[in-house]
Motif scaffolding. Structure first.
Motif, short mmCIF file in Angstrom:
data_model
loop_
_atom_site.label_atom_id
_atom_site.label_comp_id
_atom_site.label_asym_id
_atom_site.label_seq_id
_atom_site.Cartn_x
_atom_site.Cartn_y
_atom_site.Cartn_z
N UNK A 121 0.85 -1.20 0.00
CA UNK A 121 0.00 0.00 0.00
C UNK A 121 0.88 1.24 0.00
N UNK A 122 2.14 1.07 0.44
CA UNK A 122 3.16 2.11 0.27
C UNK A 122 4.39 1.42 -0.32
N UNK A 123 5.12 2.16 -1.17
CA UNK A 123 6.34 1.59 -1.77
C UNK A 123 7.52 1.71 -0.82
N UNK A 124 7.53 2.82 -0.07
CA UNK A 124 8.64 3.11 0.83
C UNK A 124 8.08 3.60 2.15
N UNK A 125 8.93 3.57 3.18
CA UNK A 125 8.48 4.12 4.45
C UNK A 125 9.64 4.40 5.37
N UNK A 126 9.33 5.06 6.46
CA UNK A 126 10.32 5.35 7.50
C UNK A 126 9.85 4.68 8.78
N UNK A 127 10.66 3.74 9.28
CA UNK A 127 10.24 2.96 10.44
C UNK A 127 11.36 2.84 11.45
N UNK A 128 11.00 2.86 12.71
CA UNK A 128 11.97 2.75 13.80
C UNK A 128 12.44 1.31 13.96
N UNK A 129 13.70 1.18 14.39
CA UNK A 129 14.28 -0.14 14.67
C UNK A 129 13.43 -0.89 15.70
N UNK A 130 12.84 -0.15 16.65
CA UNK A 130 12.00 -0.74 17.68
C UNK A 130 10.82 -1.47 17.06
N UNK A 131 10.15 -0.77 16.15
CA UNK A 131 8.97 -1.33 15.49
C UNK A 131 9.35 -2.51 14.59
N UNK A 132 10.49 -2.36 13.88
CA UNK A 132 10.93 -3.41 12.95
C UNK A 132 11.34 -4.68 13.68
N UNK A 133 11.94 -4.53 14.86
CA UNK A 133 12.38 -5.72 15.61
C UNK A 133 11.25 -6.32 16.44
N UNK A 134 10.30 -5.49 16.85
CA UNK A 134 9.19 -6.02 17.64
C UNK A 134 8.30 -6.93 16.79
N UNK A 135 8.11 -6.54 15.53
CA UNK A 135 7.19 -7.27 14.65
C UNK A 135 7.86 -7.41 13.28
N UNK A 136 8.83 -8.35 13.16
CA UNK A 136 9.63 -8.43 11.93
C UNK A 136 8.78 -8.73 10.68
N UNK A 137 9.11 -8.05 9.62
CA UNK A 137 8.37 -8.20 8.37
C UNK A 137 9.35 -8.30 7.21
N UNK A 138 8.83 -8.79 6.08
CA UNK A 138 9.69 -8.99 4.92
C UNK A 138 9.82 -7.68 4.15
N UNK A 139 10.86 -6.92 4.47
CA UNK A 139 11.06 -5.60 3.86
C UNK A 139 12.51 -5.45 3.47
N UNK A 140 12.76 -4.70 2.41
CA UNK A 140 14.14 -4.32 2.08
C UNK A 140 14.48 -3.10 2.92
N UNK A 141 15.63 -3.15 3.59
CA UNK A 141 16.00 -2.05 4.51
C UNK A 141 17.34 -1.49 4.09
N UNK A 142 17.35 -0.60 3.07
CA UNK A 142 18.62 -0.19 2.50
C UNK A 142 19.41 0.86 3.29
N UNK A 143 18.75 1.54 4.24
CA UNK A 143 19.42 2.72 4.79
C UNK A 143 18.94 3.07 6.19
N UNK A 144 19.91 3.24 7.09
CA UNK A 144 19.59 3.81 8.41
C UNK A 144 19.63 5.32 8.24
N UNK A 145 18.52 5.98 8.51
CA UNK A 145 18.43 7.42 8.28
C UNK A 145 19.05 8.22 9.43
N UNK A 146 19.36 7.54 10.51
CA UNK A 146 20.01 8.21 11.65
C UNK A 146 19.11 9.20 12.37
N UNK A 147 17.82 9.12 12.14
CA UNK A 147 16.88 10.07 12.79
C UNK A 147 16.09 9.33 13.87
N UNK A 148 15.41 10.10 14.70
CA UNK A 148 14.58 9.49 15.74
C UNK A 148 15.41 8.71 16.75
N UNK A 149 16.62 9.21 17.02
CA UNK A 149 17.50 8.47 17.93
C UNK A 149 16.95 8.44 19.35
N UNK A 150 16.85 7.26 19.89
CA UNK A 150 16.41 7.07 21.27
C UNK A 150 16.83 5.67 21.69
#
Ligand code: PRP
Length: 209
Positions: A64-93
């Motif tokens: 439903x979206x081609x690209x997105x911006x997602x936190x490492x927290x969200x990605x590790x809590x509920x792993x999904x099949x996504x290409x993750x080409x780049x850490x944007x270095x934002x939202x640091x916590x």
């Protein structure tokens, strides 16, 4: 004519930082910050959806979206099949364990410990790695209320400035993981519109500071 690429941005505190990094990459997404009730914005040649942070990977995985911006927290809590080409270095916590300043948990004592969190999977993983037992109570927000109301003994939650912990007389016990936000890409979109997506990734890579 091809439809514009669809980008899912997280509503809330990372939204503004994501807009800043896209701006440095040459995409002016500032209009998406204004009207908070509007959920779809056609700007800078892209279609931008503003969704709840935990929903970004869902929109992208399902296409439903081609690209997105997602936190490492969200990605590790509920792993999904996504290409993750780049850490944007934002939202640091950081994802951390915290407890009341005046009621520390004795981890060696065999007492029933309850942990309130939005992250049951990551909390379970941390408990197992530490050889600890606890009951996990899943909440959706305002996690710091858990220990204040007697619902829980500890929390596992995101800490940024530390102000929320301090305001609620909680102290950080341990950092579970450092968190930043990443660019995520739908795998089919990458095949079908690879050139356009590569160009965006390249521009964003140069914009990451
Ligand atoms: C996040 C997080 C903490 C707070 C930490 O909550 O869950 O409550 O920010 O930030 P701080 O260390 O800078 O004080 P958010 O405001 O996103 O809302 P939520 O409680 O509904 O999750």
């Amino acid at each position: 004519m091809k439809r514009p690429l669809v980008v899912a941005l997280p509503k809330g505190r990372v939204h503004e930082e994501a807009v800043a990094v896209f701006a440095r990459a040459g995409f002016d997404l500032h209009p998406t910050l204004g009207e908070t009730r509007k959920l779809v914005h056609d700007v800078a040649g892209l279609r931008v959806l503003v969704v709840r942070p935990a929903d970004v990977p869902v929109y992208v995985e399902h296409g439903a979206a081609d690209l997105g911006v997602a936190g490492r927290d969200v990605l590790d809590e509920d792993p999904r099949d996504l290409y993750q080409p780049l850490d944007l270095g934002i939202g640091a916590c950081r994802l951390a364990v915290a407890e009341p300043e005046d009621r520390p948990v004795d981890e060696r004592a065999l007492i029933h410990v309850r942990i309130a969190t939005k992250y049951p999977h990551l909390t379970r993983r941390w408990l197992e790695a530490r050889g600890l037992f606890a009951e996990i109570i899943k909440l959706s927000g305002s996690i710091e209320l858990g220990p204040l109301t007697g619902l829980a003994d500890r929390i596992v939650d995101l800490v940024s400035s530390g102000q929320t912990l301090a305001a609620n007389r909680l102290r950080e016990v341990e950092v579970i993981m450092k968190v930043t936000s990443c660019l995520v890409v739908n795998r089919a979109s990458l095949k079908l519109r690879g050139d356009e997506i590569d160009a965006i990734v390249r521009r964003l890579r140069q914009a990451v500071v």
